[in-house]
Motif scaffolding. Structure first.
Motif, PDB file in Angstrom:
ATOM      1  N   LEU A 115       0.810  -1.164  -0.035  1.00  0.00           N
ATOM      2  CA  LEU A 115       0.068   0.125  -0.082  1.00  0.00           C
ATOM      3  C   LEU A 115       0.926   1.383   0.017  1.00  0.00           C
ATOM      4  CD1 LEU A 115      -2.945  -0.934   2.282  1.00  0.00           C
ATOM      5  CD2 LEU A 115      -3.063  -0.580   0.185  1.00  0.00           C
ATOM      6  N   GLY A 116       1.814   1.288   0.822  1.00  0.00           N
ATOM      7  CA  GLY A 116       2.909   2.353   0.835  1.00  0.00           C
ATOM      8  C   GLY A 116       3.658   2.561  -0.515  1.00  0.00           C
ATOM      9  N   VAL A 117       3.617   1.703  -1.221  1.00  0.00           N
ATOM     10  CA  VAL A 117       4.331   1.743  -2.567  1.00  0.00           C
ATOM     11  C   VAL A 117       3.582   2.382  -3.364  1.00  0.00           C
ATOM     12  CG1 VAL A 117       5.316   0.492  -4.526  1.00  0.00           C
ATOM     13  CG2 VAL A 117       6.288  -0.008  -2.211  1.00  0.00           C
ATOM     14  N   GLY A 118       2.305   1.895  -3.333  1.00  0.00           N
ATOM     15  CA  GLY A 118       1.206   2.395  -4.135  1.00  0.00           C
ATOM     16  C   GLY A 118       1.034   3.872  -3.977  1.00  0.00           C
ATOM     17  N   THR A 365      -8.826   9.083  -1.087  1.00  0.00           N
ATOM     18  CA  THR A 365      -8.334   7.622  -1.238  1.00  0.00           C
ATOM     19  C   THR A 365      -7.059   7.478  -0.633  1.00  0.00           C
ATOM     20  OG1 THR A 365      -9.547   7.666  -3.363  1.00  0.00           O
ATOM     21  CG2 THR A 365      -7.863   6.322  -3.337  1.00  0.00           C
ATOM     22  N   LEU A 366      -6.348   8.436  -0.843  1.00  0.00           N
ATOM     23  CA  LEU A 366      -4.751   8.287  -0.420  1.00  0.00           C
ATOM     24  C   LEU A 366      -4.484   8.213   1.175  1.00  0.00           C
ATOM     25  CD1 LEU A 366      -2.238  10.637  -2.559  1.00  0.00           C
ATOM     26  CD2 LEU A 366      -2.837   7.981  -2.779  1.00  0.00           C
ATOM     27  N   ALA A 367      -5.461   9.224   1.824  1.00  0.00           N
ATOM     28  CA  ALA A 367      -5.727   9.123   3.302  1.00  0.00           C
ATOM     29  C   ALA A 367      -6.104   7.822   3.862  1.00  0.00           C
ATOM     30  CB  ALA A 367      -6.617  10.164   3.748  1.00  0.00           C
ATOM     31  N   MET A 368      -7.143   7.106   3.358  1.00  0.00           N
ATOM     32  CA  MET A 368      -7.667   5.815   3.400  1.00  0.00           C
ATOM     33  C   MET A 368      -6.606   4.645   3.282  1.00  0.00           C
ATOM     34  SD  MET A 368     -10.570   5.948   4.996  1.00  0.00           S
ATOM     35  CE  MET A 368     -10.886   4.409   4.939  1.00  0.00           C
ATOM     36  N   MET A 369      -5.863   4.807   2.327  1.00  0.00           N
ATOM     37  CA  MET A 369      -4.628   3.565   1.932  1.00  0.00           C
ATOM     38  C   MET A 369      -3.463   3.891   3.074  1.00  0.00           C
ATOM     39  SD  MET A 369      -4.372   4.084  -2.193  1.00  0.00           S
ATOM     40  CE  MET A 369      -2.795   2.857  -2.341  1.00  0.00           C
TER      41      MET A 369
END
Length: 400
Positions: A115-118, A365-369
């Protein structure tokens, strides 16, 4: 009695270390190589590659009664015959072996890292795709470079041309850092004999997992502050162009100030004066030179200056989270290098990338990821608990 190679306690009368496979009957801790069994099958008394004495080895894998017992117990090597249990039939899957701290924790860490890489890739995409917009938006804009004394002191004003050059240069530094972060972890997994277990000791895993733990801490910390009536101030960056330029600059320039100039450079100067040549001189500027006990003063100094530099813009409440971030980045800089600290700083600061690309009000989206990545990063807690306990144990041993 302990193993000369890995210092693990050995069982009485065992010839081979059940943790690292070292030959305990040999003073230098010889261990079977991948060609030993082939040499044995050809009738040789010594391995024709590593020279190890094969006279006491069983002729076949099945001839040893202890292999299955030690495999079931989760060891990587048999303590009776010394053979690697990873390369034989009935090997336990990597996520199920005991003694390596794997199982569920490593699975959680792996998903956290994915997820972090994404997130990193999307943030990098945002930094690239907005270049045409930024090149036009900075027309007539002025930007200051600064030093921390420990207050933020402006030293150099850049016009729109200087801002364009600075942004492109820092974006290249970020892209190179992320690329090497991923590449080094991939090469470690492909070349290490421990396979996927080895990637726990990479900048990719540690940067993302430690950032996740800090993210959860900061969420809890902010809620506690708000519950106690603390005013949570934040920096106002202005429009999209000003925000992207300031945060890109923070990801690279602040790392050069606080990690290179306040940590690597003084440590390198001291090592040069002491004529220590075990590490190449350039490593002190790029990081990855390894930690020694006397370096603690510079670790706290760099983290303290980094935290102090955020007080004027964010307020006193930001002191603890930024100090902890400074400690984490100091650790990553010393162990891995500047590429890891730039990557984790960029991962944190560019979390609003979704709003810049899509024009939405919130980076949902990024916050949830990031939130789910942080929850999964809890899988690394047992690993760091063991490391901290080992450090404390070594310190108590030295005092005695």
């Amino acid at each position: 009695m302990s193993c000369d190679r890995c210092n693990e306690e050995r069982a009485k009368h065992n010839r081979y270390c059940s943790y690292c496979g070292a030959d305990l009957s040999v003073s230098n801790g010889g261990a079977p190589c991948q060609f030993c069994s082939r040499s044995k099958s050809m009738g040789h008394h010594f391995c024709n590659v590593c020279g190890r004495d094969l006279s006491n080895d069983p002729s076949t894998y099945d001839a040893c009664p202890g292999c299955q017992e030690y495999r079931d117990a989760g060891y990587r090597f048999c303590a009776i015959c010394g053979r690697s249990l990873r390369s034989q039939q009935g090997i336990m899957p990597a996520f199920q072996r005991k003694g390596d701290g794997l199982r569920i924790p490593l699975i959680l860490m792996t998903f956290s890292v994915l997820l972090g890489v994404g997130i990193l890739i999307y943030e990098a995409y945002a930094g690239i795709v907005k270049i045409p917009y930024l090149m036009d938006a900075v027309e007539g804009l002025h930007f200051w470079l600064f030093i921390i004394t420990p207050e933020v002191t402006d030293i150099l004003e850049l016009n729109d041309t200087g801002i364009r050059i600075l942004y492109i240069a820092e974006l290249i530094a970020v892209l190179c850092s992320i690329a090497y972060l991923i590449y080094s972890a991939a090469m470690r997994a492909l070349t290490s004999k421990d396979g996927i277990t080895s990637i726990q000791e990479t900048g990719l895993y540690e940067a993302i997992c430690l950032n996740g733990l800090l993210f959860l801490f900061q969420m809890a910390y902010v809620m506690i502050c708000m519950a106690n009536g603390v005013d949570i101030d934040s920096v106002e960056f202005g429009d999209v162009a000003e925000s992207m330029i300031a945060l890109m600059n923070a990801s690279v320039y602040e790392e050069l100030l606080c990690r290179v100039m306040m940590l690597g450079l003084p440590i390198g100067i001291i090592c040069a004066l002491a004529k220590k040549k075990d590490v190449p001189a350039y490593r002190y500027l790029l990081g990855g030179f390894g930690f020694k006990g006397w370096m603690w003063a510079f670790v706290f100094l760099s983290a303290g200056f980094f935290a102090a530099g955020h007080l004027s813009g964010w307020g006193l409440w930001k002191l603890i989270p930024t100090f902890l971030f400074g400690l984490i980045t100091a650790y990553l800089f010393i162990k891995y290098g500047l590429y890891a600290t730039i990557s984790i700083h960029f991962l944190t600061d560019f979390i609003m990338a979704e709003t810049w690309v899509t024009g939405s009000d919130m980076s949902v989206t990024l916050a949830m990821m990031m939130f789910f990545s942080a929850l999964l990063a809890l899988g690394c807690v047992p690993t760091y608990y063991r490391r901290i306990r080992k450090v404390l144990s070594n310190l108590s041993t030295k005092k005695e």
